[in-house]
Write a protein that holds these residues in place. Structure first.
Motif, PDB file in Angstrom:
ATOM      1  N   ALA A 188      29.269  28.934  36.554  1.00  0.00           N
ATOM      2  CA  ALA A 188      30.268  28.996  35.493  1.00  0.00           C
ATOM      3  C   ALA A 188      31.153  30.218  35.722  1.00  0.00           C
ATOM      4  O   ALA A 188      31.707  30.798  34.783  1.00  0.00           O
ATOM      5  CB  ALA A 188      29.589  29.062  34.131  1.00  0.00           C
ATOM      6  N   ILE A 189      31.287  30.616  36.996  1.00  0.00           N
ATOM      7  CA  ILE A 189      32.100  31.775  37.364  1.00  0.00           C
ATOM      8  C   ILE A 189      33.576  31.388  37.289  1.00  0.00           C
ATOM      9  O   ILE A 189      33.999  30.391  37.880  1.00  0.00           O
ATOM     10  CB  ILE A 189      31.752  32.273  38.778  1.00  0.00           C
ATOM     11  CG1 ILE A 189      30.285  32.724  38.826  1.00  0.00           C
ATOM     12  CG2 ILE A 189      32.671  33.420  39.188  1.00  0.00           C
ATOM     13  CD1 ILE A 189      29.795  33.077  40.224  1.00  0.00           C
ATOM     14  N   SER A 190      34.336  32.164  36.552  1.00  0.00           N
ATOM     15  CA  SER A 190      35.769  31.910  36.425  1.00  0.00           C
ATOM     16  C   SER A 190      36.520  32.492  37.620  1.00  0.00           C
ATOM     17  O   SER A 190      36.180  33.576  38.107  1.00  0.00           O
ATOM     18  CB  SER A 190      36.315  32.538  35.139  1.00  0.00           C
ATOM     19  OG  SER A 190      35.663  32.000  34.007  1.00  0.00           O
ATOM     20  N   VAL A 191      37.528  31.774  38.084  1.00  0.00           N
ATOM     21  CA  VAL A 191      38.375  32.261  39.168  1.00  0.00           C
ATOM     22  C   VAL A 191      39.730  32.655  38.587  1.00  0.00           C
ATOM     23  O   VAL A 191      40.441  31.835  38.024  1.00  0.00           O
ATOM     24  CB  VAL A 191      38.562  31.192  40.268  1.00  0.00           C
ATOM     25  CG1 VAL A 191      39.526  31.711  41.346  1.00  0.00           C
ATOM     26  CG2 VAL A 191      37.224  30.813  40.873  1.00  0.00           C
ATOM     27  N   ILE A 192      40.021  33.945  38.683  1.00  0.00           N
ATOM     28  CA  ILE A 192      41.300  34.463  38.184  1.00  0.00           C
ATOM     29  C   ILE A 192      41.965  35.188  39.350  1.00  0.00           C
ATOM     30  O   ILE A 192      41.501  36.258  39.766  1.00  0.00           O
ATOM     31  CB  ILE A 192      41.118  35.424  36.988  1.00  0.00           C
ATOM     32  CG1 ILE A 192      40.395  34.699  35.847  1.00  0.00           C
ATOM     33  CG2 ILE A 192      42.455  35.966  36.520  1.00  0.00           C
ATOM     34  CD1 ILE A 192      40.115  35.568  34.638  1.00  0.00           C
ATOM     35  N   HIS A 193      42.996  34.627  39.886  1.00  0.00           N
ATOM     36  CA  HIS A 193      43.670  35.225  41.040  1.00  0.00           C
ATOM     37  C   HIS A 193      44.285  36.554  40.659  1.00  0.00           C
ATOM     38  O   HIS A 193      44.819  36.746  39.550  1.00  0.00           O
ATOM     39  CB  HIS A 193      44.743  34.268  41.582  1.00  0.00           C
ATOM     40  CG  HIS A 193      44.153  32.994  42.124  1.00  0.00           C
ATOM     41  ND1 HIS A 193      43.404  32.963  43.271  1.00  0.00           N
ATOM     42  CD2 HIS A 193      44.187  31.729  41.653  1.00  0.00           C
ATOM     43  CE1 HIS A 193      43.007  31.716  43.497  1.00  0.00           C
ATOM     44  NE2 HIS A 193      43.473  30.948  42.521  1.00  0.00           N
ATOM     45  N   ASP A 194      44.161  37.494  41.583  1.00  0.00           N
ATOM     46  CA  ASP A 194      44.701  38.844  41.409  1.00  0.00           C
ATOM     47  C   ASP A 194      43.965  39.642  40.351  1.00  0.00           C
ATOM     48  O   ASP A 194      44.451  40.671  39.886  1.00  0.00           O
ATOM     49  CB  ASP A 194      46.199  38.825  41.046  1.00  0.00           C
ATOM     50  CG  ASP A 194      47.021  38.187  42.134  1.00  0.00           C
ATOM     51  OD1 ASP A 194      46.707  38.408  43.325  1.00  0.00           O
ATOM     52  OD2 ASP A 194      47.974  37.462  41.810  1.00  0.00           O
ATOM     53  N   PHE A 195      42.736  39.171  39.937  1.00  0.00           N
ATOM     54  CA  PHE A 195      41.943  39.971  38.982  1.00  0.00           C
ATOM     55  C   PHE A 195      41.365  41.154  39.719  1.00  0.00           C
ATOM     56  O   PHE A 195      40.744  41.023  40.767  1.00  0.00           O
ATOM     57  CB  PHE A 195      40.809  39.142  38.400  1.00  0.00           C
ATOM     58  CG  PHE A 195      39.912  39.941  37.477  1.00  0.00           C
ATOM     59  CD1 PHE A 195      40.270  40.180  36.164  1.00  0.00           C
ATOM     60  CD2 PHE A 195      38.716  40.473  37.954  1.00  0.00           C
ATOM     61  CE1 PHE A 195      39.454  40.907  35.327  1.00  0.00           C
ATOM     62  CE2 PHE A 195      37.899  41.213  37.116  1.00  0.00           C
ATOM     63  CZ  PHE A 195      38.281  41.423  35.797  1.00  0.00           C
ATOM     64  N   LYS A 196      41.580  42.343  39.202  1.00  0.00           N
ATOM     65  CA  LYS A 196      41.068  43.563  39.853  1.00  0.00           C
ATOM     66  C   LYS A 196      40.401  44.446  38.813  1.00  0.00           C
ATOM     67  O   LYS A 196      40.944  44.670  37.727  1.00  0.00           O
ATOM     68  CB  LYS A 196      42.199  44.355  40.523  1.00  0.00           C
ATOM     69  CG  LYS A 196      42.965  43.564  41.604  1.00  0.00           C
ATOM     70  CD  LYS A 196      42.091  43.254  42.801  1.00  0.00           C
ATOM     71  CE  LYS A 196      42.870  42.506  43.873  1.00  0.00           C
ATOM     72  NZ  LYS A 196      42.027  42.101  45.000  1.00  0.00           N
ATOM     73  N   GLN A 197      39.221  44.956  39.178  1.00  0.00           N
ATOM     74  CA  GLN A 197      38.594  45.988  38.362  1.00  0.00           C
ATOM     75  C   GLN A 197      39.183  47.326  38.728  1.00  0.00           C
ATOM     76  O   GLN A 197      39.669  47.529  39.850  1.00  0.00           O
ATOM     77  CB  GLN A 197      37.079  46.016  38.645  1.00  0.00           C
ATOM     78  CG  GLN A 197      36.320  44.965  37.866  1.00  0.00           C
ATOM     79  CD  GLN A 197      35.888  45.496  36.519  1.00  0.00           C
ATOM     80  OE1 GLN A 197      36.619  46.248  35.874  1.00  0.00           O
ATOM     81  NE2 GLN A 197      34.711  45.106  36.080  1.00  0.00           N
TER      82      GLN A 197
END
Length: 272
Positions: free
Chosen positions: A262-271
């Motif tokens: 159930a891992i979401s994929v969000i492009h350009d997500f950065k911590q």
């Protein structure tokens, strides 16, 4: 028999109550110092701990990789201690970690502000202003810690089986109340079911830590849970390829369970 978690306000005699409960029940007392030492042995940097350990993290600290690392180590440390059963754990959001565990009882120890001020003034030889500042700082930090890591209100009485006012009951009477409640509330069936739940949670968290610290997968807010024969993985990744990598590792490492992502994929997500 049971896992006892005790949340407390500063100067509400939390440690004193915990020690007496552990002595009367013959349980191990898992103190703040013990958990700090365990986290460092697990590899968490002592310098980073100052940002998070029962403190309200700053904005950037709440978004950093260190935050995920701290929580992963803390969760596994608490679960490893709970797996031994018959423990009294103070603070660290243990009441939230073990919420819903059938042999877990949670207590909160509080006292009136004036009583807490008087205790700190006597113990530390502080002025009233110093004591009030310490109480305000501690209450703010603990509220922020629980909100940031568990999304709970530490002051909400519904999070606990019982709230005890040590301005009314001293540590001796408060500990007697807790001991009586535990003996009355936890059955053998509760204990068995609770330890089964703890084992599943520990298995899931151990795998999360392996993914984070051995495989170094780039999934933020990574979490795993086990329901029946299925392990569900949650978190945020910035590519489908990373999710596929995690699933591949899981199927290789955790062969007893069906793996569901159930891992979401969000492009350009950065911590940060």
């Amino acid at each position: 028999m049971a896992i006892i978690s005790i949340s407390r306000q500063v100067a509400a005699l939390g440690d004193e109550v915990c020690i007496k409960v552990s002595e009367k029940m013959g349980y191990r007392f898992i103190s703040r110092t013990y958990i700090e030492e365990k986290l460092m042995k697990m590899g968490f940097d002592e310098r980073k701990m100052l940002k998070y350990d029962e403190r309200k993290p700053g904005f950037f600290a709440s978004l950093s990789k260190d935050r995920d690392e701290y929580l992963a180590h803390l969760q596994l440390a608490l679960l490893e201690e709970a797996e031994t059963n018959n423990v009294v754990i103070i603070g660290r959001g243990a009441f939230a970690t073990f919420a819903g565990i059938s042999n877990h009882l949670s207590f909160r120890v509080v006292a009136d502000n004036k009583i807490r001020v008087d205790r700190l003034m006597a113990e530390k030889n502080w002025t009233e202003r110093q004591a009030r500042n310490r109480i305000d700082e501690s209450d703010t930090n603990r509220e922020g810690f629980h909100k940031a890591f568990y999304n709970v209100n530490v002051e909400d009485s519904t999070n606990y089986n019982m709230v005890i006012n040590t301005g009314i009951y001293n540590e001796e009477r408060a500990s007697n109340i807790i001991v009586a409640a535990v003996k009355a509330a936890v059955s053998q069936e509760d204990e068995k079911n609770g330890m089964d739940q703890i084992l599943r949670m520990k298995t899931a968290q151990s795998f999360v830590n392996k993914l984070l610290f051995e495989y170094k997968v780039k999934v933020d807010f990574l979490h795993a849970s086990i329901d029946g024969n299925t392990m569900v993985l949650q978190g945020v990744a910035d590519s489908v390829g990373i999710v596929e990598q995690v699933i591949s590792i899981a199927r290789r490492e955790v062969k007893d369970y069906e793996i569901r992502s159930a891992i979401s994929v969000i492009h350009d997500f950065k911590q940060f």
